[in-house]
Design a protein around this motif. Structure first.
Motif, PDB file in Angstrom:
ATOM      1  N   PRO A 191      43.167  48.101  28.119  1.00  0.00           N
ATOM      2  CA  PRO A 191      43.586  46.967  28.944  1.00  0.00           C
ATOM      3  C   PRO A 191      42.991  45.664  28.428  1.00  0.00           C
ATOM      4  CG  PRO A 191      41.812  48.142  30.028  1.00  0.00           C
ATOM      5  CD  PRO A 191      42.144  48.932  28.783  1.00  0.00           C
ATOM      6  N   ALA A 192      43.769  44.613  28.487  1.00  0.00           N
ATOM      7  CA  ALA A 192      43.278  43.297  28.092  1.00  0.00           C
ATOM      8  C   ALA A 192      42.492  42.699  29.255  1.00  0.00           C
ATOM      9  CB  ALA A 192      44.450  42.383  27.724  1.00  0.00           C
ATOM     10  N   THR A 193      41.435  42.002  28.948  1.00  0.00           N
ATOM     11  CA  THR A 193      40.619  41.378  29.990  1.00  0.00           C
ATOM     12  C   THR A 193      41.322  40.117  30.491  1.00  0.00           C
ATOM     13  OG1 THR A 193      39.413  39.951  28.454  1.00  0.00           O
ATOM     14  CG2 THR A 193      38.549  42.187  28.814  1.00  0.00           C
ATOM     15  N   PRO A 194      40.989  39.651  31.684  1.00  0.00           N
ATOM     16  CA  PRO A 194      41.551  38.389  32.169  1.00  0.00           C
ATOM     17  C   PRO A 194      41.309  37.236  31.208  1.00  0.00           C
ATOM     18  CG  PRO A 194      40.477  39.551  33.969  1.00  0.00           C
ATOM     19  CD  PRO A 194      40.152  40.309  32.711  1.00  0.00           C
ATOM     20  N   GLU A 195      40.132  37.239  30.593  1.00  0.00           N
ATOM     21  CA  GLU A 195      39.818  36.164  29.640  1.00  0.00           C
ATOM     22  C   GLU A 195      40.740  36.230  28.418  1.00  0.00           C
ATOM     23  OE1 GLU A 195      36.589  36.903  32.341  1.00  0.00           O
ATOM     24  OE2 GLU A 195      37.609  38.266  30.947  1.00  0.00           O
ATOM     25  N   GLN A 196      41.032  37.432  27.932  1.00  0.00           N
ATOM     26  CA  GLN A 196      41.936  37.579  26.791  1.00  0.00           C
ATOM     27  C   GLN A 196      43.360  37.138  27.148  1.00  0.00           C
ATOM     28  OE1 GLN A 196      41.066  41.752  26.176  1.00  0.00           O
ATOM     29  NE2 GLN A 196      39.997  41.347  24.243  1.00  0.00           N
ATOM     30  N   LEU A 197      43.808  37.479  28.346  1.00  0.00           N
ATOM     31  CA  LEU A 197      45.151  37.091  28.765  1.00  0.00           C
ATOM     32  C   LEU A 197      45.247  35.580  28.964  1.00  0.00           C
ATOM     33  CD1 LEU A 197      45.952  39.968  31.271  1.00  0.00           C
ATOM     34  CD2 LEU A 197      46.903  39.627  28.982  1.00  0.00           C
ATOM     35  N   THR A 198      44.194  34.994  29.509  1.00  0.00           N
ATOM     36  CA  THR A 198      44.176  33.538  29.651  1.00  0.00           C
ATOM     37  C   THR A 198      44.224  32.861  28.282  1.00  0.00           C
ATOM     38  OG1 THR A 198      42.976  33.606  31.747  1.00  0.00           O
ATOM     39  CG2 THR A 198      42.847  31.560  30.486  1.00  0.00           C
ATOM     40  N   ALA A 199      43.472  33.402  27.342  1.00  0.00           N
ATOM     41  CA  ALA A 199      43.484  32.845  25.988  1.00  0.00           C
ATOM     42  C   ALA A 199      44.864  32.980  25.355  1.00  0.00           C
ATOM     43  CB  ALA A 199      42.437  33.550  25.128  1.00  0.00           C
ATOM     44  N   THR A 200      45.543  34.098  25.602  1.00  0.00           N
ATOM     45  CA  THR A 200      46.897  34.288  25.090  1.00  0.00           C
ATOM     46  C   THR A 200      47.843  33.248  25.669  1.00  0.00           C
ATOM     47  OG1 THR A 200      46.569  36.665  24.802  1.00  0.00           O
ATOM     48  CG2 THR A 200      48.845  35.898  24.950  1.00  0.00           C
TER      49      THR A 200
END
Length: 221
Positions: A191-200
């Motif tokens: 699973p991608a972390t919230p921080e990774q998804l925000t960065a995306t």
């Protein structure tokens, strides 16, 4: 919109084996899950009732029709999504304003991927549902971008772009936030972390805005 005021329960005292009707928010969330997964046409009244945990005539009794239930689901989901969009100060530079609005749109897709799936599904069909999405959500959203875009074009900071081209430059990248199986195959951690998804979301927005603001003539069709 489209919901009736009548109770879904028939007159008289319910039997002991009558299932409790879920709360409205739960009903609309389950409806969103069904429409996003199955599409409107394949989300039959029977299947919706099964997923909602209600009687087969519940949707007609409460909302009037499957179409009205779909509108109620969309208003609940997209209304909540728009409410989470950040307010952008009018004094902000137009290029930065454009970036903030588009970033907010992509970040909201991170939080509500089912909305994105439903939205993308409906864009490909000539239906009254598309009319509803356009009139209530797409056109008003584009209107928030139009003044900044017009000023950027007038100042020579952005090439003139037809509205249909602008829309498809901004909207399709949202699939990068909702098409998780494909993203996983392309290397996104799961699973991608919230921080990774925000960065995306922020990277997508930067690519789109930088592309819109790139200098050079736009080819004429």
């Amino acid at each position: 919109m489209g919901a009736r005021a009548e109770s879904a329960r028939r007159p008289g005292r319910p039997g002991a084996d009558t299932p409790a009707v879920p709360e409205e928010q739960s009903i609309l969330q389950r409806g969103l899950e069904a429409f996003a997964e199955l599409g409107y046409d394949h989300a039959s009244a029977r299947e919706l009732a099964r997923r909602l945990g209600v009687s087969h005539n519940f949707i007609n009794d409460r909302y009037g029709s499957k179409a009205a239930f779909w509108r109620a689901v969309v208003d609940h989901a997209l209304g909540g999504q728009l409410a989470r969009m950040p307010e952008v100060d009018d004094s902000v530079d137009d290029a930065e304003r454009l970036r903030l609005i588009i970033t907010g749109f992509y970040r909201s897709a991170v939080d509500t991927p089912l909305v994105g799936r439903l939205f993308v599904e409906e864009l490909n069909r000539e239906t009254e549902r598309l009319d509803y999405l356009y009139e209530r959500y797409i056109a008003p959203t584009l209107q928030t971008l139009t003044p900044s875009i017009e000023r950027l074009v007038a100042e020579g900071r952005m090439a003139p772009v037809p509205m249909d081209v602008l829309f498809f430059a901004v909207i399709p990248p949202v699939s990068g936030m909702v098409e998780v199986p494909l993203a996983r195959r392309l290397g996104r951690p799961v699973p991608a972390t919230p921080e990774q998804l925000t960065a995306t979301a922020e990277t997508l927005a930067a690519l789109v805005v930088n592309g819109l603001l790139a200098k050079g003539p736009v080819p004429r069709g």
